[in-house]
Design a protein around this motif. Structure first.
Motif, short mmCIF file in Angstrom:
data_model
loop_
_atom_site.label_atom_id
_atom_site.label_comp_id
_atom_site.label_asym_id
_atom_site.label_seq_id
_atom_site.Cartn_x
_atom_site.Cartn_y
_atom_site.Cartn_z
N TYR A 257 0.81 -1.20 0.00
CA TYR A 257 0.00 0.00 0.00
C TYR A 257 0.86 1.27 0.00
CZ TYR A 257 -4.12 -2.79 1.05
OH TYR A 257 -5.14 -3.69 0.98
N SER B 147 5.25 6.13 -1.62
CA SER B 147 4.94 4.91 -2.35
C SER B 147 5.32 3.69 -1.52
CB SER B 147 5.66 4.89 -3.69
OG SER B 147 7.06 4.95 -3.48
N PRO C 216 -9.50 11.24 -2.30
CA PRO C 216 -10.35 10.16 -2.83
C PRO C 216 -9.56 8.96 -3.36
CG PRO C 216 -11.19 12.27 -3.54
CD PRO C 216 -9.86 12.54 -2.88
N ALA C 217 -8.27 9.10 -3.57
CA ALA C 217 -7.45 7.98 -4.02
C ALA C 217 -7.19 6.98 -2.92
CB ALA C 217 -6.13 8.49 -4.58
N TYR C 218 -7.48 7.36 -1.68
CA TYR C 218 -7.20 6.52 -0.53
C TYR C 218 -8.48 5.87 -0.01
CZ TYR C 218 -2.58 8.53 -0.57
OH TYR C 218 -1.31 8.90 -0.94
N ALA C 219 -8.42 4.57 0.22
CA ALA C 219 -9.61 3.84 0.63
C ALA C 219 -9.72 3.67 2.13
CB ALA C 219 -9.60 2.45 -0.02
N ALA D 270 -0.20 8.98 -4.01
CA ALA D 270 -1.15 9.92 -4.61
C ALA D 270 -1.35 11.09 -3.66
CB ALA D 270 -2.48 9.23 -4.90
N THR D 271 -1.74 12.23 -4.23
CA THR D 271 -1.93 13.43 -3.41
C THR D 271 -3.39 13.77 -3.20
OG1 THR D 271 -1.80 14.86 -5.34
CG2 THR D 271 0.28 14.36 -4.22
N SER D 272 -4.27 13.01 -3.79
CA SER D 272 -5.70 13.27 -3.69
C SER D 272 -6.36 12.37 -2.66
CB SER D 272 -6.36 13.05 -5.05
OG SER D 272 -7.77 13.14 -4.95
N ARG E 292 -3.84 3.45 0.41
CA ARG E 292 -4.53 3.17 -0.83
C ARG E 292 -4.06 1.84 -1.39
NH1 ARG E 292 -2.13 5.54 -6.00
NH2 ARG E 292 -4.32 5.60 -6.60
N SER F 277 -2.80 0.59 -3.82
CA SER F 277 -1.90 0.72 -4.96
C SER F 277 -0.51 0.98 -4.42
CB SER F 277 -2.34 1.88 -5.85
OG SER F 277 -1.34 2.18 -6.81
#
Length: 124
Positions: A32, A52, A109-112, A105-107, A99, A101
């Motif tokens: 993750y 990352s 919504p990209a994180y669950a 990411a910087t957004s 997230r 992946s």
């Protein structure tokens, strides 16, 4: 499913340092990408830093660049946020996020997955 628990927040004076920790459990942590976000009273949640899966890619918000450092220890399932030269405007609830992946990411919504947050208060 990933569970995240933040710790390390507190009340400090301007110029002080804090280190936040986020302990993860559940799925394989090293798969993750991780991020830190914050939300001040009356403001929207904002991106702070992201890393990352192996730490090869790191991003920072301009407001914290040069003062904050994100890192991770996959053996300990933990991500850190070292915060130096703290300012009153850094006061917020800080959230750890994961997230599904390997890419950072910087957004938001990209994180669950999100932790409950830890309060950081910087007095002037």
């Amino acid at each position: 499913q990933v569970q995240l628990v933040e710790s390390g927040g507190g009340l400090v004076q301007a110029g002080d340092s804090l280190r936040l920790s986020c302990a993860a459990s559940g799925r394989t942590f090293s798969n993750y990408a991780m991020g830190w976000f914050r939300q001040a009273p009356g403001k929207e949640r904002e991106f702070v830093a992201a890393i990352s899966w192996r730490g090869g890619s790191i991003y920072y918000a301009d407001s914290v660049k040069g003062r904050f450092t994100i890192s991770r220890d996959n053996a300990k399932n933990t991500v850190y946020l070292q915060m130096n030269s703290l300012k009153p405007e850094d006061t917020a609830v800080y959230y750890c996020a994961a997230r599904g992946s390997t890419a950072a990411a910087t957004s938001g919504p990209a994180y669950a997955y999100w932790g409950q947050g830890t309060q950081v208060t910087v007095s002037s």
